[in-house]
Motif scaffolding. Structure first.
Motif, PDB file in Angstrom:
ATOM      1  N   ARG A 130       0.819  -1.215   0.000  1.00 41.14           N
ATOM      2  CA  ARG A 130       0.000   0.000   0.000  1.00 41.14           C
ATOM      3  C   ARG A 130       0.850   1.260   0.000  1.00 41.14           C
ATOM      4  O   ARG A 130       0.496   2.255  -0.631  1.00 41.14           O
ATOM      5  CB  ARG A 130      -0.926   0.006   1.216  1.00 41.14           C
ATOM      6  N   LYS A 214      -6.101   2.130   7.423  1.00 40.30           N
ATOM      7  CA  LYS A 214      -5.893   3.154   6.403  1.00 40.30           C
ATOM      8  C   LYS A 214      -4.557   3.845   6.678  1.00 40.30           C
ATOM      9  O   LYS A 214      -4.082   3.872   7.809  1.00 40.30           O
ATOM     10  CB  LYS A 214      -7.030   4.185   6.436  1.00 40.30           C
ATOM     11  N   TYR A 411      -5.959  10.337   3.637  1.00 42.22           N
ATOM     12  CA  TYR A 411      -5.570   8.930   3.623  1.00 42.22           C
ATOM     13  C   TYR A 411      -4.786   8.662   2.347  1.00 42.22           C
ATOM     14  O   TYR A 411      -5.304   8.826   1.242  1.00 42.22           O
ATOM     15  CB  TYR A 411      -6.804   8.028   3.719  1.00 42.22           C
ATOM     16  N   ARG A 413      -3.230   7.583  -0.879  1.00 46.88           N
ATOM     17  CA  ARG A 413      -3.672   6.761  -2.009  1.00 46.88           C
ATOM     18  C   ARG A 413      -5.103   6.250  -1.848  1.00 46.88           C
ATOM     19  O   ARG A 413      -5.457   5.193  -2.362  1.00 46.88           O
ATOM     20  CB  ARG A 413      -2.721   5.577  -2.218  1.00 46.88           C
ATOM     21  N   ASP A 414      -5.918   6.985  -1.145  1.00 44.14           N
ATOM     22  CA  ASP A 414      -7.312   6.580  -0.975  1.00 44.14           C
ATOM     23  C   ASP A 414      -8.185   7.828  -0.897  1.00 44.14           C
ATOM     24  O   ASP A 414      -8.623   8.247   0.169  1.00 44.14           O
ATOM     25  CB  ASP A 414      -7.476   5.725   0.287  1.00 44.14           C
ATOM     26  N   GLU A 416     -11.197   8.214  -1.916  1.00 45.50           N
ATOM     27  CA  GLU A 416     -12.578   7.926  -1.527  1.00 45.50           C
ATOM     28  C   GLU A 416     -12.737   7.949  -0.011  1.00 45.50           C
ATOM     29  O   GLU A 416     -13.661   8.581   0.509  1.00 45.50           O
ATOM     30  CB  GLU A 416     -13.002   6.562  -2.075  1.00 45.50           C
ATOM     31  N   LYS A 417     -11.830   7.280   0.703  1.00 43.31           N
ATOM     32  CA  LYS A 417     -11.890   7.280   2.165  1.00 43.31           C
ATOM     33  C   LYS A 417     -11.665   8.686   2.726  1.00 43.31           C
ATOM     34  O   LYS A 417     -12.280   9.076   3.718  1.00 43.31           O
ATOM     35  CB  LYS A 417     -10.850   6.322   2.737  1.00 43.31           C
TER      36      LYS A 417
END
Length: 556
Positions: A130, A214, A411, A413-414, A416-417
């Motif tokens: 990740r 996360k 967060y 590389r996220d 959406e979160k």
């Protein structure tokens, strides 16, 4: 030191703090250079770190020595091809070298990812993948090394493995030997450019109380955000000897063992041990004359079960707690035995301290305190409107046009979160609380943990607090169990004290139920009580109520 970063450096009241807290933000702030190296010039012989372990070894490091050692470490890491923006995972327990490496990585602009030694191969692969981890620096622990070695084949981004071991021990296959290599590095030359203030400096994987962890990304000003943690919440100054109980893989480590304490010019005390024992910890505090102490309530619960009159804690001046909600019964018992009032604080991996009880305030047992002035805090109803005093709502941070110092970047590389938690100018903590008429906040639980029973909304913490006042209960977790009539009913999962375990049965269940009815509103009592040896917890020590709920759902 702090006058370089604050327009006003001392406060006498809540009103004074709220009105006059204002940061002076330099360009390209870097904690390692602007704070630690500055102390090395101003106070070279000042004691920065006092480290000891359960083997009786001891290291006393001055600010000058930490500068020299972190410079050397920075040069060594550069020689291995590690530099700006390279993610580096640290699994070092409480080894002395953690503090050196943390500073060294800051000096070369790398991204540090502290991690706990309890990670499995799956956990390590997940983090490596990740975050595109480039290097892992670990303690030479048989379990840690074996899990990393098993993860190697599935971790193509990792180019360097470094282990810190004791002299004379064989080096695991595939690892560099820190002890023999780092001192051979050439003199350190500071890079021409290290960082912008909004560059990523630090990343933590959340504890995963519900779902996969996360990646919480923090910029270089996150370190400055902890100035208020160390100077005002911990109430530290030059001459303080501060001990925070935390594994270096937890976010609590940089709350209590790093940034804020050294802004204050205090000495960080570290006790490196394998297994927690309240008596051993208290003996260390007595031996080294610790003046300031911070630990999660769980630690205090074990401490107050000791005969504190056996220990000379006369050096102890100030105590704080965070990490989970504080049961008033623990506050009262500790105060009774020591004469010290615990000052509670609240924050998340995504923030620095957002709520706290400060020296100029009278603590209310069980309250998190008031909003830290560097954050604009509010409580919101489900429809997005602000709560009145006494009304339960979600704790949010109003961000506005400028991100508060200490709030995370997002967060990693996220997107959406990130958008789920941070939208419309608000960061949603996911934590529930209510505010009293004096502006003090009181924790209720995670939004997902709130129990709806017969039309009532019941926060787990209020029932847990009631149960914790019974002498049989060491730890407990309150969850909701689906019920055809009431929607949900309250369940208590209870860990008993040793002297009570042989009494576990229907009579004790009824006794605990009646106890809760007397201490809090009768409708909140647990209709189901289960006795267990231990509660499911995250690797950072937080109770995983979701695991209890999932287990109960499988058995319906």
């Amino acid at each position: 030191m702090i006058e370089r970063f604050l327009k006003q450096t001392s406060f006498t009241s809540v009103e004074d703090y709220n009105k006059n807290l204002e940061f002076i933000i330099p360009e390209n702030f870097n904690f390692a250079y602007d704070v630690m190296d500055a102390w090395a010039e101003e106070k070279p012989d000042g004691l920065a770190l006092l480290w000891t372990n359960d083997q009786g070894e001891e290291i006393r490091a001055t600010f000058k020595q930490l500068k020299e050692q972190s410079d050397q470490a920075a040069s060594y890491l550069q020689s291995l091809g590690i530099g700006k923006n390279d993610p580096v995972m640290l699994i070092l327990k409480r080894r002395y070298e953690w503090w050196i490496v943390m500073l060294a990585l800051c000096k070369i602009g790398a991204i540090v990812i502290p991690a706990t030694h309890m990670l499995t191969k799956k956990d390590i692969v997940y983090r490596n993948t990740r975050a595109s981890v480039k290097a892992i620096i670990c303690v030479d622990d048989a379990y840690v090394v074996s899990q990393i070695q098993e993860a190697m084949a599935d971790s193509p981004t990792v180019k360097q493995y470094i282990t810190i071991t004791d002299h004379g021990k064989p080096i695991p296959e595939g690892f560099h030997d820190w002890q023999s290599e780092w001192k051979k590095a050439p003199p350190f030359a500071k890079p021409a450019f290290v960082n912008e203030n909004d560059d990523t400096m630090l990343m933590y994987f959340t504890s995963g109380t519900s779902g996969e962890p996360k990646m919480v990304a923090h910029d270089y000003l996150y370190a400055m955000g902890h100035l208020t943690t160390g100077v005002f919440w911990h109430n530290l100054h030059e001459g303080s000897l501060h001990l925070t109980v935390a594994d270096t893989g937890w976010g609590k480590a940089v709350w209590g063992k790093f940034y804020g304490q050294w802004f204050a010019g205090a000495t960080v005390f570290v006790f490196d041990h394998e297994k927690f024992n309240a008596d051993t910890l208290l003996r260390q505090m007595e031996k080294y004359h610790v003046t300031s102490f911070c630990a999660p309530p769980t630690i205090y619960r074990f401490m107050i079960r000791e005969d504190l009159s056996k220990y000379d804690l006369s050096s102890l001046e100030y105590c704080t707690t965070a990490g989970e909600a504080l049961n008033p019964a623990v506050f009262d018992k500790f105060y009774e035995k020591t004469g010290i009032k615990m000052m509670e604080g609240f924050g998340q991996t995504e923030t620095t301290m957002t709520l706290g009880t400060f020296p100029w305030m009278e603590p209310k047992p069980g309250s998190m305190g008031i909003p830290n002035a560097q954050y604009d805090i509010d409580l919101l109803r489900a429809d997005g409107t602000s709560c009145e005093d006494g009304e339960k709502g979600e704790i949010v941070v109003r961000v506005g046009d400028r991100k508060p110092i200490g709030l995370f970047k997002g967060y990693y590389r996220d997107e959406e979160k990130t958008r789920e938690a941070w939208h419309d100018g608000l960061y949603h903590t996911g934590d529930m609380a209510w505010r009293d008429e004096d502006g003090y906040y009181w924790f209720e639980g995670r939004i997902d943990d709130v129990i709806k029973s017969s039309g009532y909304r019941i926060g787990p913490f209020e029932v847990e607090s009631a149960l914790m006042t019974h002498p049989a209960v060491v730890e407990c977790a309150i969850t909701g169990v689906p019920d055809d009539i009431r929607g949900m009913v309250v369940k208590a999962t209870v860990v008993l004290g040793k002297e009570w375990k042989d009494k576990a049965g229907d009579d004790l269940v009824k006794e605990l139920q009646q106890h809760v009815k007397k201490v809090t509103a009768p409708y909140k009592y647990p209709r189901i009580v289960e006795f267990v040896d231990e509660l499911p917890k995250t690797i950072s020590g937080k109770i995983r109520r979701v695991e209890i709920r999932n287990k109960d759902a499988k058995h319906e």
